[in-house]
Write an enzyme that holds these catalytic residues in place. Structure first.
Site, PDB file in Angstrom:
ATOM      1  N   ARG A   1       5.033   3.397  -4.335  1.00 16.72           N
ATOM      2  CA  ARG A   1       6.010   3.201  -5.415  1.00 16.72           C
ATOM      3  C   ARG A   1       5.601   2.064  -6.335  1.00 16.72           C
ATOM      4  NH1 ARG A   1      10.531   2.374  -0.877  1.00 16.72           N
ATOM      5  NH2 ARG A   1       9.000   3.614   0.258  1.00 16.72           N
TER       6      ARG A   1
ATOM      7  N   LYS B   1      -0.583  -0.964   9.222  1.00 13.10           N
ATOM      8  CA  LYS B   1      -0.146   0.226   9.949  1.00 13.10           C
ATOM      9  C   LYS B   1      -0.655   0.193  11.384  1.00 13.10           C
ATOM     10  CE  LYS B   1       0.054   3.638   6.211  1.00 13.10           C
ATOM     11  NZ  LYS B   1       1.497   3.907   6.340  1.00 13.10           N
TER      12      LYS B   1
HETATM   13  N1  BES Z   1       1.254   6.620   2.488  1.00  9.35           N
HETATM   14  C1  BES Z   1       2.395   6.253   3.233  1.00  9.35           C
HETATM   15  C2  BES Z   1       3.315   7.439   3.533  1.00  9.35           C
HETATM   16  C3  BES Z   1       2.780   8.422   4.525  1.00  9.35           C
HETATM   17  C4  BES Z   1       3.031   8.265   5.861  1.00  9.35           C
HETATM   18  C5  BES Z   1       2.101   9.540   4.120  1.00  9.35           C
HETATM   19  C6  BES Z   1       2.589   9.177   6.776  1.00  9.35           C
HETATM   20  C7  BES Z   1       1.642  10.456   5.041  1.00  9.35           C
HETATM   21  C8  BES Z   1       1.893  10.286   6.370  1.00  9.35           C
HETATM   22  C9  BES Z   1       3.210   5.237   2.441  1.00  9.35           C
HETATM   23  O1  BES Z   1       2.496   4.378   1.648  1.00  9.35           O
HETATM   24  C10 BES Z   1       3.937   4.407   3.457  1.00  9.35           C
HETATM   25  O2  BES Z   1       3.289   3.727   4.180  1.00  9.35           O
HETATM   26  N2  BES Z   1       5.260   4.492   3.474  1.00  9.35           N
HETATM   27  C11 BES Z   1       6.032   3.778   4.401  1.00  9.35           C
HETATM   28  C12 BES Z   1       7.225   3.236   3.676  1.00  9.35           C
HETATM   29  C13 BES Z   1       8.023   2.270   4.496  1.00  9.35           C
HETATM   30  C14 BES Z   1       7.246   0.999   4.733  1.00  9.35           C
HETATM   31  C15 BES Z   1       9.311   1.982   3.766  1.00  9.35           C
HETATM   32  C16 BES Z   1       6.453   4.755   5.494  1.00  9.35           C
HETATM   33  O3  BES Z   1       6.736   5.917   5.188  1.00  9.35           O
HETATM   34  O4  BES Z   1       6.462   4.349   6.655  1.00  9.35           O
HETATM   35 MN    MN Z   2       1.785   2.713   2.737  1.00  5.46          MN
END
Ligand code: BES
Ligand code: MN
Ligand code: ZN
Length: 505
Positions: free
Chosen positions: A360, A286
């Site tokens: 997921r 991230k």
């Molecule tokens: N934990 C994150 C989702 C999230 C993002 C929660 C911001 C709270 C605030 C999740 O694991 C994630 O990283 N999702 C990605 C999915 C993408 C790679 C398809 C996302 O939402 O960017």
């Molecule tokens: Mn994630």
């Protein structure tokens, strides 16, 4: 388990506002001058003192304006707190809650150690006294909540609010209000527990820490608790779940909690909660901005533990199972790499195109594991997608389900708890975005409808029982340095949902 010391004692009192020997009586004012019944009684006892003050215009007309009066003549209480509820025709849930929050914040920082609240006299359209007392209780608990565990010099307020009573309005049945207060107190405890877990940083709140908390909970309330380690999960074939934790030095834990409060023959309700104790994204790392908030990525699991605390307090007559896959998503030589293919417990294979879509990957195995309980229904809670925050913001959680009866039950509980949800589609049309050339499916579906394709991915595993998914990425915590903190959502919704099911059974 210890009871949070900042949570006051709550009670219902059939008492006239002007005679209450309290440090503070809290009353509502509408349209800047219209007094609630309790406020009118104070006004009469004081020979029109309140109305004279209001005439001076010192209490603003905006929702949540407050005016604290000391030693009002003819009134037994030491203080009277006037709280503006805004315009009569605009009095709704939001305004009621804002006014209540403003009152408790003021009292939190003031000198009163007990209070008698009459705020719930306010006539919120469509909401009964029970609802108003519950919301007032939860907003008091919210205002008084503190998380000092990580401060070297925690300072409890010198004069803390220790006792809050609610005046029983004329004509209201005491039993119903008492019941609402008991439920609200249980929810407040559950919310506080979920907040503590969320606010505990990831160097302390590890998968093992969550497991220990679950065991502690089980000991206090008589739940059964089983914690599966890596080996036990391997035996079950949880290849997808285990792949996520590989890049971390914190061993994964799969937590199973059981509350057998119902008849033996009754099918259980299963709550599944995503518990990524820190989501760095893995090799699909991230960006740095806001990454510090990714300790809240265990909030789904935290909400399951919080809800168990609430139903334990209530001794709910219902069978409930909690499943919490817990691990950490870190980049490392052993971590999942983009393009890796794993085999889930269901036997379906998954091409991991982005290691940051890890929620997921842990939930899918938990949803397969849930089948062994022959559930009445399964609800999963997860901070699953940033896309959900873009779609809905931070007010409702995203609700996904194709089971109309379950949707109606969840919507009704969400409305009663004022822990709202908004339904998004779970149409099969989106499934093709998950196509993989090399495995049964990919773990991402591209940017369009990102929270929907995530839910569609889960749907492939949630087979054999009614199922709903709540995306709580926007609702479980508040971000930003100033306000950073867990909200404890959706513990109120889940507790209401389970209370309703127990009522039906
Ligand atoms: N934990 C994150 C989702 C999230 C993002 C929660 C911001 C709270 C605030 C999740 O694991 C994630 O990283 N999702 C990605 C999915 C993408 C790679 C398809 C996302 O939402 O960017
Ligand atoms: Mn994630
Ligand atoms: Zn995540």
């Amino acid at each position: 388990m210890k009871h949070p010391e900042y949570l006051p004692e709550f009670s219902i009192k059939a008492q006239a506002s002007e005679k209450a020997r309290s440090a503070c009586v809290v009353v509502g004012v509408i349209d800047g001058s219209r007094l609630s019944p309790a406020a009118r009684a104070l006004d009469e006892a004081s020979g029109g003192y309140l109305s004279a003050v209001l005439k001076g215009g010192d209490l603003g007309t905006g929702v949540g304006s407050t005016l604290l009066l000391q030693r009002v003549p003819g009134v037994a209480a030491e203080r009277v707190l006037l709280v503006s509820l805004g315009k009569a025709e605009e009095l709704n849930e939001k305004n009621y809650r804002s006014a209540s929050a403003a009152a408790w914040r003021l009292l939190r920082d003031g000198g009163a150690t007990d209070a008698l609240s009459c705020l719930h006299e306010a006539d919120v359209p469509g909401r009964d006294v029970a609802w108003r007392v519950e919301q007032d209780t939860l907003s008091a608990a919210d205002a008084l909540y503190r998380f000092d565990a990580m401060k070297s010099q925690a300072k409890a307020p010198a004069k803390a609010l220790k006792k809050i009573s609610f005046a029983l309005p004329q004509g209201a049945g005491k039993a119903g209000v008492e019941r609402a207060l008991a439920a609200a107190q249980a929810i407040a405890l559950g919310v506080a527990f979920a907040k503590d877990l969320g606010n505990t940083p990831s160097n302390v709140c590890t998968p093992d820490h969550l497991a220990e908390q679950a065991k502690d909970l089980a000991k206090t309330y008589g739940f059964k608790c089983e914690v599966l380690d890596r080996k036990a999960c391997e035996k079950l074939g949880m290849g997808s779940f285990l792949s996520v934790g590989k890049g971390s030095d914190k061993p994964p834990r799969f937590i199973v909690l059981r509350h057998d409060g119902g008849k033996k023959t009754q099918k259980p309700y299963v709550l599944v909660g995503k518990a990524i104790t820190f989501d760095a994204g893995g090799i699909s790392l991230k960006p740095a901005a806001e990454m510090d908030e990714m300790n809240y990525d265990m909030s789904g699991g935290g909400s399951v533990l919080g809800t168990f605390r609430a139903i334990g307090e209530l001794g709910l007559k219902l069978n409930v199972v909690g499943l919490i896959p817990a691990c950490e998503n870190m980049p490392d030589a052993a971590a999942n790499k983009p393009g890796d293919i794993v085999t889930s417990m269901s036997g379906q294979t998954i091409e991991i195109l982005n290691t940051d879509a890890e929620g997921r990957l842990i939930l899918c195995d938990a949803l397969t594991y849930a089948q062994r309980f022959k559930p009445a229904a399964v609800l999963d809670m997860a901070t699953l997608t940033g896309a959900c925050v873009i779609a809905l913001g931070s007010h409702p959680s995203g609700l996904f389900s194709d089971d109309e009866a379950l949707v109606a039950q969840i919507q009704s509980a969400a409305d009663a708890a004022w822990d709202r949800v908004w339904r998004l589609p779970l149409w099969d049309d989106y499934q093709e975005q998950l196509k993989s050339n090399l495995a049964d499916m990919a773990n991402i579906g591209g940017r369009p409808g990102g929270s929907i394709t995530a839910a569609c991915f889960l749907a492939r595993f949630a087979k054999g029982y009614p199922w709903a998914h709540l995306d709580i990425a926007g609702t479980a915590y508040v971000g930003g340095r100033e306000k950073k903190g867990s909200t404890g959502r959706p513990v109120p919704l889940l507790t209401h949902f389970l209370m309703d099911r127990a009522q039906q059974a």
